[in-house]
Enzyme design. Sequence first.
Site, mmCIF file in Angstrom:
data_model
loop_
_atom_site.group_PDB
_atom_site.id
_atom_site.type_symbol
_atom_site.label_atom_id
_atom_site.label_comp_id
_atom_site.label_asym_id
_atom_site.label_seq_id
_atom_site.Cartn_x
_atom_site.Cartn_y
_atom_site.Cartn_z
ATOM 1 N N GLN A 86 75.724 20.931 79.959
ATOM 2 C CA GLN A 86 75.485 20.916 78.520
ATOM 3 C C GLN A 86 76.344 21.960 77.824
ATOM 4 O OE1 GLN A 86 71.378 21.094 77.357
ATOM 5 N NE2 GLN A 86 71.834 21.118 75.169
ATOM 6 N N ASP A 87 77.080 21.512 76.766
ATOM 7 C CA ASP A 87 77.906 22.403 75.943
ATOM 8 C C ASP A 87 79.047 23.037 76.740
ATOM 9 O OD1 ASP A 87 76.104 21.750 74.010
ATOM 10 O OD2 ASP A 87 75.217 23.723 73.808
ATOM 11 N N GLN A 91 71.768 25.541 77.990
ATOM 12 C CA GLN A 91 73.162 25.379 77.584
ATOM 13 C C GLN A 91 74.029 26.412 78.305
ATOM 14 O OE1 GLN A 91 70.527 25.803 75.553
ATOM 15 N NE2 GLN A 91 70.651 24.485 73.743
ATOM 16 N N ARG A 125 77.402 12.897 68.193
ATOM 17 C CA ARG A 125 76.262 12.952 67.286
ATOM 18 C C ARG A 125 76.530 14.031 66.246
ATOM 19 N NH1 ARG A 125 70.995 15.684 70.196
ATOM 20 N NH2 ARG A 125 72.025 17.387 71.305
ATOM 21 N N ASP A 158 76.554 16.930 74.674
ATOM 22 C CA ASP A 158 77.372 17.660 73.686
ATOM 23 C C ASP A 158 78.470 18.469 74.375
ATOM 24 O OD1 ASP A 158 75.477 16.657 71.927
ATOM 25 O OD2 ASP A 158 74.416 18.552 71.704
#
Length: 379
Positions: free
Chosen positions: A208-209, A186, A294, A230
């Site tokens: 990611q992130d 991340q 999610r 995400d």
Amino acid sequence: MNIKGSSLTLVLAIFVALLSTKLFTTSSTKTLQTVITYNLNKLHRHHHHNKSKSNVTICEDFPPNFPPPDTNTTSILCVDHKGCCNFTTVQSAVDAVALFSAKRTIIWINTGVYYEKVMIPKTKPNITFQGQGFTSTAIAWNNTANSSGGTFYSASVMVFADNFIAKNISFMNVAPIAKPGDVGAQAVAIRIGGDQAAFWGCGFFSSQDTLHDDRGRHYFRDCFVQGSIDFIFGDARSLFENCQLSSIAAPVPAGQRNINGVVTAQGRASNNESTGYVFLNCTIGGTGRIWLGRAWRPFSRVVFAYTFMPDIIAPEGWNDFNDPTRDQTIFYGEYKCSGPGSNTMMRASYVLMLNDTQASPFINVSYVDGDKWLQPFNA
């Protein structure tokens, strides 16, 4: 790969991604190409100008008599990596801001990529980062969850102060692009933990992130957010208006049903929280086979309204974090969206198709109390 080498790789990847989304006109893509060429040349030169005639040359196009003197309400600090201002790094300008100042401090950041980790503490509210265009000015670093002691600490820029504003600047994490299942990969571009923050014409780049929209009330307008997994996450109450959301998840061959990307992971933990993300008049683009969100935490709340969704959106649209007990508490809503990915025939059973009354609290700036604190772009 060192940070400058990885930065060049990501900048080039961004260029390709932006072209593929057809986000920019011909003139603006030429601008980005100029920026990339400039940085390629700059990073390979390893040449330092002295304060002589050469310094006059590199500063000759700099605005005269800048920055202007302070006023009763505003101070301007100037950052330029070539040495044409009082500050050559963004963090040094932040450090110079007075504690708990009621004045707005505008940190004017000239064209270039600033390779540094930046933190604005709670004690320094009312700061503005003013870039020269999100394809021209960027702050970049390369921490990951592994290298920094956790995802929350990996951000290239961390904002803990209230009333922060950013205009026409990009925030980048240039760590290697994460693949689904990678542990500790991340890599946050910016963490926003202060209240009443506004972002106008900004870019957010990682995988990611990417955007840790942590806590507080936030407003994003005409921004570009790139990521894979995400890539907008946290527990803030935020409105994204007229923004571009670009997935860089790997393309999925026709006929395969695997999911390799997610736009949001909103973290509302109880029904008493007023947090959640709203995407209004936005556009989703890019690659992969992705979910809109999610349920990172049991009361996760996200609404998409008047948003274009391409066919990279999986038919079910959303995921309950593989925990059916969350189906009764999450709030995932869609309202008058368009595009092939907006087909709701196969949406998950807990997804709400909002009517006009249900949608009305989410589709203007009052959702983030912006009618009380949000200033116009030119204010």
